[in-house]
Design a protein around this motif. Structure first.
Motif, PDB file in Angstrom:
ATOM      1  N   UNK A 155       0.854  -1.181   0.000  1.00  0.00           N
ATOM      2  CA  UNK A 155       0.000   0.000   0.000  1.00  0.00           C
ATOM      3  C   UNK A 155       0.890   1.231   0.000  1.00  0.00           C
ATOM      4  N   UNK A 156       0.598   2.155  -0.899  1.00  0.00           N
ATOM      5  CA  UNK A 156       1.406   3.361  -1.021  1.00  0.00           C
ATOM      6  C   UNK A 156       0.803   4.448  -0.129  1.00  0.00           C
ATOM      7  N   UNK A 205      -2.960   4.378  -2.427  1.00  0.00           N
ATOM      8  CA  UNK A 205      -3.457   3.275  -3.246  1.00  0.00           C
ATOM      9  C   UNK A 205      -2.486   2.119  -3.226  1.00  0.00           C
ATOM     10  N   UNK A 206      -2.691   1.190  -4.120  1.00  0.00           N
ATOM     11  CA  UNK A 206      -1.853   0.016  -4.187  1.00  0.00           C
ATOM     12  C   UNK A 206      -0.382   0.379  -4.367  1.00  0.00           C
ATOM     13  N   UNK A 207       0.476  -0.277  -3.590  1.00  0.00           N
ATOM     14  CA  UNK A 207       1.914  -0.034  -3.705  1.00  0.00           C
ATOM     15  C   UNK A 207       2.644  -1.348  -3.926  1.00  0.00           C
ATOM     16  N   UNK A 208       3.986  -1.287  -3.945  1.00  0.00           N
ATOM     17  CA  UNK A 208       4.763  -2.490  -4.223  1.00  0.00           C
ATOM     18  C   UNK A 208       5.601  -2.898  -3.025  1.00  0.00           C
TER      19      UNK A 208
END
Ligand SMILES: *Cc1c(COP(=O)(O)O)cnc(C)c1O
Length: 423
Positions: free
Chosen positions: A91-92, A97-100
């Motif tokens: 999670x960013x 939002x979606x992170x790596x």
């Protein structure tokens, strides 16, 4: 006290003991007490086969059988904190939002090594496999014959290349390799020029190796990446601690190696991990390889690795147990040994040699201080030490059981001495 075994576990042990009695030709049933002892014995063995902490008194700092590097307190605290709650694993926090997960240690790794990008996978073997699978599948990898190492535990470079679908092209003689050997081996099928750390062997006598810079120059000239399996992967000069000088990860990057792979739990002193640092475009290709899903690390590894790296970044790496053990001065070791000797009857202080271990630096000894124990049967004492609490793994030297104080953490002294007091 919390129960150690569930009802079913005890039942299974009882059943197994009774089963043995029913076998044809078995002797008459022994007394009840003997049966109870047999059941307890089985449960004790079952407990010994679970994962347990042990005291490493062997003097081998990175002992592969004993779990390699113990972790720094900061790394352990980070694992507990991340495990207790949710985390920003994928999670960013800035973008919401979606992170790596792969981004969590990149900045630290790039800062420490000077590389453009970084990627962390399960272990160094996985890192090498991912490199091969990404760039060399169905093509040729050129390696000097003198670097085709078998590390142990099933890692053998030629076999890993084969499993990765690459064709190994060995160049040079066992003792001497020249740049010309690499150059003549090139073909339209060539994909990588590869170097590997000799880790656990030395070729002595008349030897000649291709310098990393020469290989990089050739790679640039012919348009092939040069990759290196560094194995241990030191970030600080080990010569400061009396070990042989190891090429640093940042040196390999500065010399222009395109991708460098190394372990997280060897001389780095962190969790089991395989770290790849190097060129942005090549790391990006590895990150996009679907295989990474199978080789990825979990949140605990990321947490522990990040905190271990932070200790390097803030010049606090001597808080990492591996470096604390290396840095322990002889006076401090002698002081502790005196305490052991006055607590354990029949023991004496001895000068001994500790080893870095971990499949690297195999021959280089470090002066250390041990406590030698006089006991009629050293083998029986070794067994008692490893099966009692705390479980102490020692070794026999010149007919006596030896506890090397360099690998026993000072905070373990009280436990160890209490065990001897009760025995
Ligand atoms: C130790 C070592 C490996 C394997 O590393 P793991 O992290 O145990 O998988 C690979 N290559 C070299 C040169 C090594 O020394």
């Amino acid at each position: 006290m919390e129960p150690l075994f569930g009802r079913e576990q005890v039942k299974r042990s009882v059943a197994a003991v009774l089963e043995a009695l029913r076998e044809p030709g078995a002797a008459d049933p022994p007394p009840f007490e003997t049966l109870v002892q047999a059941v307890c014995g089985r449960l004790h063995v079952a407990k010994m086969n679970t994962l347990l902490p042990v005291v490493n008194a062997t003097g081998v700092l990175l002992h592969t059988n004993l779990g390699r590097a113990p972790l720094a307190v900061d790394a352990l605290n980070a694992m507990a904190a991340i495990g207790r709650s949710y985390s920003n694993l994928e999670y960013d926090l800035t973008a919401g939002g979606r992170g790596s997960r792969y981004a969590r240690t990149t900045d630290l790794l790039c800062t420490l090594t000077g590389a453009q990008d970084a990627l962390v996978v399960n272990n160094c073997a996985a890192a090498v496999l991912l490199m091969i699978d990404t760039f060399a599948k169905g093509r040729e990898v050129v390696v000097a014959r003198s670097q085709l190492v078998e590390i142990g535990g099933g890692f053998r470079l030629p076999d890993v290349l084969r499993r990765g679908g690459a064709h190994l092209v060995e160049v040079g003689a066992t003792n001497k390799t020249y740049l010309d050997d690499f150059e003549r081996a090139l073909s339209p099928q060539s994909s990588l020029l590869m170097r590997s750390h000799a880790s656990n062997f030395r070729i002595a006598g008349f030897t000649r190796d291709v310098a990393p810079r020469e290989l990089v120059e050739l790679g640039r000239r012919v348009g092939l990446p040069v990759v290196e399996d560094l194995g241990s992967g030191a970030l600080v000069d080990l010569a400061v601690y009396g070990l042989p000088r190891e090429r640093l990860v940042q040196e390999a990057i500065a010399e222009g190696i395109d991708l460098v792979a190394f372990s997280g739990d060897k001389v780095l002193g962190g969790p089991q991990a395989g770290i790849i640092v190097g060129s942005r475009t090549l790391v990006a290709r590895m990150r996009n390889n679907p295989l990474i899903r199978a080789l990825r690390v979990d949140k605990f590894t990321i947490a522990a690795l990040a905190e271990t790296l932070r200790l390097y970044a803030t010049q606090r790496h001597e808080e990492i147990p591996f470096f604390a053990m290396l840095a322990a001065g002889e006076p401090a070791l002698r002081e502790r040994a005196r305490r052991y000797c006055s607590a354990i009857p029949g023991s004496s202080m001895v000068e001994t040699i500790a080893y870095a271990g971990g499949g690297t630096l195999p021959e280089q000894g470090l002066p250390s201080i041990g406590v030698a124990l006089d006991f009629v049967s050293p083998g029986a004492l070794l067994e008692r030490l490893r099966t009692n609490t705390p479980r102490i793994i020692a070794r026999v030297h010149e007919g006596r059981v030896l506890l090397d104080l360099r690998t026993i953490a000072p905070w373990e002294d009280d436990f160890v001495l209490a065990a001897f007091a009760s025995a």
